[in-house]
Design an enzyme around this catalytic site. Structure first.
Site, PDB file in Angstrom:
ATOM      1  N   ASN A 212      -1.082  -9.394   4.719  1.00 37.59           N
ATOM      2  CA  ASN A 212      -0.991  -7.948   4.938  1.00 37.59           C
ATOM      3  C   ASN A 212      -0.676  -7.262   3.599  1.00 37.59           C
ATOM      4  OD1 ASN A 212      -0.952  -5.513   6.272  1.00 37.59           O
ATOM      5  ND2 ASN A 212       0.854  -5.947   7.522  1.00 37.59           N
TER       6      ASN A 212
ATOM      7  N   GLN B  72       0.808  -1.224   0.000  1.00 32.47           N
ATOM      8  CA  GLN B  72       0.000   0.000   0.000  1.00 32.47           C
ATOM      9  C   GLN B  72       0.838   1.270   0.000  1.00 32.47           C
ATOM     10  OE1 GLN B  72      -1.707  -1.106   4.058  1.00 32.47           O
ATOM     11  NE2 GLN B  72      -1.723   1.117   4.267  1.00 32.47           N
TER      12      GLN B  72
ATOM     13  N   CYS C  56      -5.414   0.570   3.778  1.00 31.87           N
ATOM     14  CA  CYS C  56      -5.426  -0.848   4.125  1.00 31.87           C
ATOM     15  C   CYS C  56      -6.806  -1.463   3.936  1.00 31.87           C
ATOM     16  CB  CYS C  56      -4.994  -1.011   5.571  1.00 31.87           C
ATOM     17  SG  CYS C  56      -5.949   0.028   6.693  1.00 31.87           S
TER      18      CYS C  56
ATOM     19  N   HIS D  92      -6.365  -1.002  11.493  1.00 29.82           N
ATOM     20  CA  HIS D  92      -5.751  -1.563  10.296  1.00 29.82           C
ATOM     21  C   HIS D  92      -6.634  -2.682   9.747  1.00 29.82           C
ATOM     22  CE1 HIS D  92      -2.652  -2.468   7.464  1.00 29.82           C
ATOM     23  NE2 HIS D  92      -2.306  -3.618   8.005  1.00 29.82           N
TER      24      HIS D  92
END
Ligand SMILES: *[C@@H]1O[C@H](CO)[C@@H](O)[C@H](O)[C@H]1NC(C)=O
Length: 349
Positions: A313, A151, A157, A292
């Site tokens: 992630n 990102q 996110c 997040h």
């Protein structure tokens, strides 16, 4: 400082050095400290080269070196003696303070919806028998997970989390793994609770995708890591769609397990312990201030028996276990490790 004259300041400094030098051991320690500083500056240089970091001037570089030194000391002390079940690494975030990291990498505006207010359209996995679930799941092995994305310095996110969950259900329902566009969400999903690089919510992303009739491909609307004007023509070229989205019952890891056995699931977490995660099963103390968004793509048990969630992630492959994270599963706190069981949701197809 203005009140102390320069000669006096020098005298004070000199005194400290003289006192310090009065014992042999202290001189060796001082020399080692100086050597350590040079070694640390060299290590910072190598780290800069490795991560392509360029600073605007010498003052900024000196400031960053201080932050780097403090972070390396923290990481080494955390790892020392193997007292924790996971370890930290000197990764691409090693020159950021935790405040700076939080400001740019996490979600400033999202996850504001209280649990009770989440719009749940049902939970399709509610009647799945816990006994029927596999002992471990890894959706990568079924080709339902695209490569790790990054990102960058943009707090979207939520878009990466929602897109990874959607890529999963699209693969499972159509047989095709298509990398989908986060940038479309950043630029075009701006009328609800979602705010591009400033934060958003996964359910908001699913709602936008539903109203838009789907999402375009990453290749057709590439990621720029900044807020931009919605490219309506690209956004209209839909590559995949969803039928709806559902919330997993809150604070219920057994229900989350049923959902994850069925497909990748978006979860919100408190990322205050994430900055330097290097590997292992994250366990122990963590907060529950959700800031997040990530995607749970499986679960399993480590060789020592610790059960974990397998998490994708969006911070590139130099973070964590090649971009992935494992977090302890079935902990005493019903909210889950770092709050991961508080607001899980997934798209349906
Ligand atoms: C689960 O079972 C109950 C009772 O048979 C039924 O009413 C409900 O619709 C089922 N839920 C789903 C998602 O199939």
């Amino acid at each position: 400082m203005g009140a102390i004259s320069k000669p006096l300041l020098l005298a004070i400094l000199c005194c400290i050095v003289c006192l310090y030098s009065s014992s042999g051991g202290a001189i060796v320690a001082a020399a080692r400290e100086l050597g350590g500083d040079a070694a640390m500056a060299a290590r910072h240089e190598r780290w800069m080269a490795q991560h392509g970091r360029v600073y605007k001037d010498a003052a900024e570089k000196a400031r960053r070196l201080e932050v780097f030194k403090a972070n390396v000391a923290f990481i080494e002390s955390f790892n020392a003696g193997g007292k924790n079940r996971y370890w930290l690494g000197v990764n691409q975030f090693a020159d950021l303070t935790s405040e700076e990291f939080k400001a740019t990498m996490t979600n400033n505006k999202g996850f504001s919806t209280p649990n009770g207010a989440r719009v749940s359209t049902g939970f399709k996995y509610e009647n799945v028998s816990a006994d029927a679930l596999p002992a471990s799941v890894d959706w990568r092995t079924k080709g339902a997970v695209t490569p790790i994305k990054d990102q960058g310095q943009c707090g979207c996110c939520w878009a990466f989390s929602a897109v990874a969950a959607m890529e999963g259900i699209v693969k499972l329902s159509t047989g095709k793994l298509i990398s989908l566009s986060e940038q479309e969400l950043v630029d075009c999903d701006v009328d609800g609770n979602d705010h591009g690089c400033e934060g958003g919510e996964m359910d908001g992303a699913f709602q936008f995708i539903l109203s838009n009739g789907g999402l375009t491909a990453e290749a057709n609307y590439p990621y720029t890591a900044e807020d931009g004007q919605c490219k309506t023509t690209a956004a209209a070229s839909v590559a995949a769609s969803i039928r709806g989205y559902e919330d997993v019952p809150a604070n219920d890891e057994p229900s989350l397990m049923k959902a994850v056995a069925g497909q990748p699931v978006s979860v919100a977490v408190d990322a205050s312990k994430f900055q330097f995660y290097g590997g292992g099963v994250m366990a122990g103390e963590c907060g529950t201030s959700l800031d997040h968004g990530v995607t749970v793509i499986g679960y399993g048990a480590a060789s020592d028996g610790t059960k974990y969630w397998l998490v994708k992630n969006s911070w590139g492959t130099t973070w964590g276990e090649a971009g992935y994270l494992r977090m302890e599963k079935d902990i005493d706190d019903k909210r889950g490790m770092c709050g991961l069981a508080m607001q899980p949701s997934y798209p349906t197809a």
